[in-house]
Write an enzyme that holds these catalytic residues in place. Structure first.
Site, PDB file in Angstrom:
ATOM      1  CG  ASP A 182       2.715  -2.543   3.297  1.00  0.00           C
ATOM      2  OD1 ASP A 182       3.560  -1.895   2.655  1.00  0.00           O
ATOM      3  OD2 ASP A 182       1.549  -2.129   3.524  1.00  0.00           O
TER       4      ASP A 182
ATOM      5  N   GLY B 218       0.461   4.651  -0.430  1.00  0.00           N
ATOM      6  CA  GLY B 218      -0.590   5.638  -0.173  1.00  0.00           C
ATOM      7  C   GLY B 218      -1.369   5.992  -1.426  1.00  0.00           C
TER       8      GLY B 218
ATOM      9  CG  ASN C 106       2.096  -0.314  -1.762  1.00  0.00           C
ATOM     10  OD1 ASN C 106       2.457  -0.998  -2.710  1.00  0.00           O
ATOM     11  ND2 ASN C 106       2.815  -0.155  -0.678  1.00  0.00           N
ATOM     12  CB  ILE C 107      -4.706  -0.178  -3.467  1.00  0.00           C
ATOM     13  CG1 ILE C 107      -4.209   0.729  -4.605  1.00  0.00           C
ATOM     14  CG2 ILE C 107      -6.178   0.111  -3.141  1.00  0.00           C
ATOM     15  CD1 ILE C 107      -4.815   0.449  -5.963  1.00  0.00           C
TER      16      ILE C 107
HETATM   17  P1  13P Z   1      -3.525   3.585   1.156  1.00  0.00           P
HETATM   18  O1  13P Z   1      -3.781   3.909   2.595  1.00  0.00           O
HETATM   19  O2  13P Z   1      -3.583   4.805   0.300  1.00  0.00           O
HETATM   20  O3  13P Z   1      -4.389   2.502   0.646  1.00  0.00           O
HETATM   21  O4  13P Z   1      -1.993   3.068   1.049  1.00  0.00           O
HETATM   22  C1  13P Z   1      -1.678   1.732   1.346  1.00  0.00           C
HETATM   23  C2  13P Z   1      -0.213   1.512   1.448  1.00  0.00           C
HETATM   24  O5  13P Z   1       0.623   2.301   1.043  1.00  0.00           O
HETATM   25  C3  13P Z   1       0.225   0.236   2.040  1.00  0.00           C
HETATM   26  O6  13P Z   1       1.603   0.190   2.203  1.00  0.00           O
HETATM   27  O1  G3H Z   2       0.653   1.411   5.013  1.00  0.00           O
HETATM   28  C1  G3H Z   2      -0.050   0.829   5.802  1.00  0.00           C
HETATM   29  C2  G3H Z   2      -1.011  -0.203   5.336  1.00  0.00           C
HETATM   30  O2  G3H Z   2      -2.206   0.384   4.895  1.00  0.00           O
HETATM   31  C3  G3H Z   2      -1.227  -1.242   6.394  1.00  0.00           C
HETATM   32  O3  G3H Z   2      -1.973  -0.736   7.436  1.00  0.00           O
HETATM   33  O4  G3H Z   2      -0.655  -1.325   9.478  1.00  0.00           O
HETATM   34  O5  G3H Z   2      -3.110  -0.821   9.612  1.00  0.00           O
HETATM   35  O6  G3H Z   2      -2.298  -2.951   8.570  1.00  0.00           O
HETATM   36  P1  G3H Z   2      -2.011  -1.509   8.869  1.00  0.00           P
HETATM   37 ZN    ZN Z   3       2.520   2.069   2.602  1.00  0.00          ZN
END
Ligand code: 13P
Ligand code: G3H
Ligand code: ZN
Length: 323
Positions: free
Chosen positions: A93, A226, A268-269
């Site tokens: 990610d 997001g 993505n969650i």
């Molecule tokens: P959220 O912060 O809305 O869960 O989004 C997660 C995300 O986009 C991880 O790439």
């Molecule tokens: O988009 C970001 C994801 O929620 C991952 O978050 O970098 O804190 O692991 P993190």
């Molecule tokens: Zn993201």
């Protein structure tokens, strides 16, 4: 070098074409630890849903790359043991460099995101193209991004959205050869997505941009980052048991349901899972101040997380019974 196939994983190509045809979205759930991974696998096995296990750079540093690789392998075996061989992708990610993507590919990831969305357009293309060339030579799928989400992602943050410009998407996809594209239509990372006071309406997502992007890229998989909904019952549970989350707000589920039925193939969650775990841990510790066995609070946290994921799969993403 270990290949994703040796770990029993798959890339996202077939998953996305099936999601596009079936008008649903694949859940992309982030994980950093054992209980999150267990909850994801249990929820996806019980609902017969394909899944993308998502790992950020921060998660990789937190959990250790070697452990993560073996956890992903273990997840495949665990699903089998639970009785359903669900297809599992291990995805980076928000990869921010060629070297990070390469390192993930060499340690068993089956899919990577190269996020050049903060770079000038031509630099985003050059970086994305370089990652795609390397990744495709190993049969790994790549997600790119155009447009910038407001909020915090990994170590970066942006004050406001830069919506995706639909007039750029055909050029970007054809020159980079990415397999999927994350776009910015008003979602943002974290648990404080909209600056609204209680009772005020949340601004709707820019479905007009999504529609124009998919008109220009027919049949091409779109990704929504997001996408946590920040369930108010979970926020209330956190606050009831000593937490302090004010004005937390997320994307309404009906908007995500609509997105999942369109060209959006991956949602993505992360934040919702963090909230669910925190709520459960706070409840257990507030009600049992003498408890100090981590299994006694992480077990209920895992259970609450599993229920949240099942709810998303069944009522929001539509990926139920797709295996
Ligand atoms: P959220 O912060 O809305 O869960 O989004 C997660 C995300 O986009 C991880 O790439
Ligand atoms: O988009 C970001 C994801 O929620 C991952 O978050 O970098 O804190 O692991 P993190
Ligand atoms: Zn993201």
């Amino acid at each position: 070098m270990v290949t994703f196939k040796e770990l029993g994983l798959v890339n996202s190509r077939k998953m996305f074409s099936e999601a596009m045809a079936g008008k649903y979205a694949i859940p992309a759930f982030n994980f950093n630890n054992l209980e999150q991974l267990q909850a994801i696998i249990m929820a996806c096995v019980e609902t017969k849903s394909p899944v993308i296990l998502q790992v950020s750079n921060g998660a990789r540093k937190y959990a250790n790359a070697n452990l993560l690789k073996n956890m992903a392998k273990g997840a495949v075996e665990y699903a089998h043991e639970l009785g359903v061989d669900i297809p599992i992708v291990l995805h980076l990610d928000h990869g921010d460099s060629f070297e990070l993507c390469q390192s993930c590919i060499e340690s068993g990831f089956s899919s990577v995101m190269i996020d050049g969305s903060h770079l000038p357009y031509e630099e985003n293309i050059a970086l994305t193209k370089k990652v795609v060339q390397y990744a495709h030579s190993h049969d790994i799928t790549v997600e790119g991004e155009l447009g910038v989400l407001a909020g915090i992602e990994d170590e970066r943050s942006a004050q406001s959205h830069t919506y995706t410009r639909p007039e750029e998407v055909e050029d970007f996809v054809s020159r980079t050869n990415v397999d999927s594209l994350a776009i910015s239509i008003g979602t943002s990372h974290g648990a404080f997505k909209f600056k609204v006071k209680s009772g005020e309406a949340i601004p709707p997502l820019r479905f007009d941009i999504l529609e124009e992007v998919s008109r220009r890229l027919p049949g091409f998989p779109i990704v929504l980052h997001g996408a946590s909904s920040v369930p108010q019952a979970i926020v209330a549970q956190i606050n009831q048991y000593g937490g302090k989350l004010e004005n937390a707000a997320g994307v309404p589920e009906d908007q995500l349901r609509k997105a999942a039925q369109s060209a959006v193939c991956k949602i993505n969650i992360d934040s919702d899972g963090r909230l669910a775990m925190t709520a459960a841990v706070r409840k257990v510790l507030a009600e049992n101040p003498s408890e100090f066995d981590p299994r006694k609070y992480l077990g209920p946290a895992r259970e609450q997380l599993k229920e949240l994921y099942k709810h998303k799969i069944i009522n929001v993403l539509g990926s139920l019974n797709r295996v």
